[in-house]
Design an enzyme around this catalytic site. Structure first.
Site, mmCIF file in Angstrom:
data_model
loop_
_atom_site.group_PDB
_atom_site.id
_atom_site.type_symbol
_atom_site.label_atom_id
_atom_site.label_comp_id
_atom_site.label_asym_id
_atom_site.label_seq_id
_atom_site.Cartn_x
_atom_site.Cartn_y
_atom_site.Cartn_z
ATOM 1 N N ASP A 76 7.743 0.326 -0.963
ATOM 2 C CA ASP A 76 9.187 0.467 -1.175
ATOM 3 C C ASP A 76 9.560 1.910 -1.510
ATOM 4 O O ASP A 76 10.368 2.171 -2.395
ATOM 5 C CB ASP A 76 9.671 -0.479 -2.291
ATOM 6 C CG ASP A 76 11.189 -0.635 -2.281
ATOM 7 O OD1 ASP A 76 11.812 -0.360 -1.247
ATOM 8 O OD2 ASP A 76 11.751 -1.014 -3.332
ATOM 9 N N GLY B 101 21.383 -0.254 -8.921
ATOM 10 C CA GLY B 101 21.797 1.143 -8.892
ATOM 11 C C GLY B 101 20.742 2.064 -9.477
ATOM 12 O O GLY B 101 20.701 3.252 -9.173
ATOM 13 N N LEU C 47 -9.979 -5.048 3.089
ATOM 14 C CA LEU C 47 -11.268 -5.714 2.959
ATOM 15 C C LEU C 47 -11.340 -6.954 3.845
ATOM 16 O O LEU C 47 -12.380 -7.254 4.426
ATOM 17 C CB LEU C 47 -11.505 -6.097 1.499
ATOM 18 C CG LEU C 47 -12.887 -6.589 1.098
ATOM 19 C CD1 LEU C 47 -13.959 -5.583 1.469
ATOM 20 C CD2 LEU C 47 -12.926 -6.884 -0.397
ATOM 21 N N GLY C 48 -10.216 -7.687 3.949
ATOM 22 C CA GLY C 48 -10.177 -8.847 4.840
ATOM 23 C C GLY C 48 -10.630 -10.136 4.202
ATOM 24 O O GLY C 48 -11.306 -10.951 4.842
ATOM 25 N N VAL C 49 -10.259 -10.337 2.917
ATOM 26 C CA VAL C 49 -10.580 -11.588 2.243
ATOM 27 C C VAL C 49 -9.305 -12.166 1.635
ATOM 28 O O VAL C 49 -8.392 -11.430 1.261
ATOM 29 C CB VAL C 49 -11.628 -11.394 1.126
ATOM 30 C CG1 VAL C 49 -12.969 -11.006 1.702
ATOM 31 C CG2 VAL C 49 -11.167 -10.338 0.112
ATOM 32 N N HIS D 289 14.325 0.273 0.104
ATOM 33 C CA HIS D 289 15.410 -0.703 0.281
ATOM 34 C C HIS D 289 16.786 -0.095 0.025
ATOM 35 O O HIS D 289 17.797 -0.655 0.436
ATOM 36 C CB HIS D 289 15.176 -1.931 -0.614
ATOM 37 C CG HIS D 289 15.432 -1.711 -2.072
ATOM 38 N ND1 HIS D 289 14.423 -1.495 -2.989
ATOM 39 C CD2 HIS D 289 16.578 -1.689 -2.785
ATOM 40 C CE1 HIS D 289 14.945 -1.339 -4.187
ATOM 41 N NE2 HIS D 289 16.248 -1.463 -4.101
ATOM 42 N N SER E 124 17.620 1.584 -8.822
ATOM 43 C CA SER E 124 16.517 1.574 -7.853
ATOM 44 C C SER E 124 16.283 2.964 -7.273
ATOM 45 O O SER E 124 17.212 3.623 -6.810
ATOM 46 C CB SER E 124 16.830 0.607 -6.711
ATOM 47 O OG SER E 124 16.845 -0.714 -7.166
#
Length: 474
Positions: free
Chosen positions: A145, A216, A273-275, A115, A218
């Site tokens: 990020d 700052g 995993l798709g849950v 960011h 970050s």
């Protein structure tokens, strides 16, 4: 007043020194002087130049209602004036974002937050000896990020990378960065918690600290007492825009995996995993016959997902992933995320009161893993024993609610157990007491068979998500 003999003070000091030398030494605060001197040159200041915003773009931005003592008040007054007036096109200069970063290789690779450099036309890296470099953006990963930059240089001072998994809660850590533009600022604190999941990103097991982090900081490094980087400072929890004692850093082992993938593949892949899962509350634990809450309760299986192929079912409670216990639902996504795509892992689930072992081949996390779900008059029935008015689902309603088969529609809720459990009109009940609800007749038969005073789990679809609720039958 009677004078006290001076020898008594000396005797007391000698006794205390003899009896508690370890205690005195153990409570000494750490000395960060050498750590800062050695690692300060590796930390850089990052500024960016971005295209100027037009007056029309600025009008789409609403100035937040901040407290008068907020440190962001000066920022908004600077750009918007006392009354929030907007500039005409061409009047506002190129904006510059400010952040921190650190050098990870002597040939000029630099890490920071994604960011910090988002939307930048030019990225400028300034070292502690006042040299400036125009950086090239190698790649970014918005989920973690993290951004990887490259500057032209040789023999640059690089940090040492440490093992984040060895961090302990209560351990001292140090941050170096540029809060509010003040370069090479060092702040210290302790590790408050590990493995934190945040609403913004639950695939990262954040390190929580009480190190003072402000705008700052970050992208700056988090050091342990051995001078090794164990995290990248990324987020703070704040009601004012300033530091309030809750800071979050991305573990360096997660960061370096991202860096390796950006360098070798140009993008970052994560396990999937798709849950859709939720925590097991005390009430839900009772309905599933558990002695205490633990695990990740599966509320929904995404179509075409690895979990669907492995026969994971709604209502399963995942208690172990590849041999590692799952205590809370937040512990599961980071484990899945770092698993290489295509690897086969073992799941242990609690199903119907029994432990079941499953094997699943981990897929690649898609860009958008959420299901697309969009919210003749059915026959009404009287309120049942838990205070629900339910009805069959018409074909038109099935299409609108994306319910392919089964379930009953909640037409109304009166004061009672169902209302207390959080059910509302428009919910679709898919399971009751761990049994699938095919239609209204099945729903009534299951409900009638439940003994009075018992808590049962109800799987509800609401909008584009599914969640279990616990209802105590009166």
């Amino acid at each position: 007043m009677r004078p006290i003999p001076t020898f008594s003070f000396a005797l007391a000091a000698l006794v205390c020194g003899a009896l508690m030398p370890g205690l005195a030494a153990g409570r000494m605060l750490p000395d960060f002087v050498d750590l800062v001197a050695e690692n300060g040159p590796s930390v850089v200041n990052i500024s960016t130049k971005q295209a100027p915003a037009t007056a029309e773009q600025l009008r789409e931005f609403s100035v937040p209602d901040l407290p008068e003592d907020s440190p962001l008040q000066d920022f908004f007054r600077h750009f918007f004036g006392e009354e929030g007036e907007l500039p005409e096109d061409g009047d506002n200069p190129q904006s510059r974002s400010l952040g921190s970063g650190f050098i990870v290789s002597t040939d000029g690779f630099v890490l920071t937050n994604a960011h910090v450099v988002e939307g930048a036309e030019e990225i400028i890296v300034r070292t502690s000896d006042r040299r400036e470099f125009v950086a090239t953006l190698v790649g970014t990963d918005k989920r973690s990020d993290i951004a990887l930059l490259k500057i032209d240089g040789e023999g640059l001072p690089a940090v040492k990378i440490g093992p984040a998994q060895d961090l302990k809660v209560g351990e001292w850590v140090l941050a170096i960065g540029s809060p509010f533009g003040f370069e090479s600022s060092a702040t210290a604190g302790i590790v408050s918690a590990k493995g934190r999941s945040l609403p913004s990103e639950n695939y990262i097991p954040f390190i929580q600290t009480d190190v003072a982090i402000n705008p700052g900081n970050s992208g700056g490094p988090l050091f342990n007492l051995d001078g090794e980087v164990v995290g990248v400072n990324s987020q703070i929890y704040s009601r004012t825009g300033g530091f309030m004692g809750l800071s979050f850093a991305i573990p360096i082992d997660v960061v370096m995996d991202v860096v390796d993938q950006l360098q070798t593949k140009g993008k970052v892949s994560r396990g999937w995993l798709g849950v859709l899962i939720q925590d097991v509350t005390r009430e839900l634990a009772e309905t599933f016959g558990m002695k205490q809450p633990r695990g990740a309760l599966v509320a929904q299986i995404l179509p075409g997902s690895p979990a669907e192929a492995a026969k994971v079912r709604p209502g399963d409670i995942i208690v172990s992933y590849n041999g590692r216990d799952i205590l809370t639902s937040g512990a599961l996504p980071p484990m899945v995320g770092i698993t290489p795509v295509g690897e086969r892992v073992k799941l242990q689930v609690l199903r119907g009161g029994e432990l079941v072992d499953l094997e699943v081949e981990i897929g690649e996390l898609p860009e958008d893993e959420q299901l697309a779900a969009r919210p003749s008059e059915p026959e009404k029935v009287p309120a049942n024993r838990v205070g629900l008015f339910v009805s069959e689902i018409t074909p038109e309603q099935r299409e609108q609610l994306s319910v392919a088969a089964g379930g009953v529609l909640v037409e109304g809720v009166e004061p009672g157990p169902a209302e207390q459990a959080g059910l509302i009109s428009g919910d679709v009940i898919l399971m009751l007491d761990n049994q699938p609800v095919q239609d209204l007749a099945v729903f009534n038969r299951i409900l009638d068979a439940i003994p009075s005073g018992r808590s049962v789990a109800v799987l509800v679809q609401r909008g584009d998500g599914r969640m279990f609720h616990a209802i105590r039958v009166p």
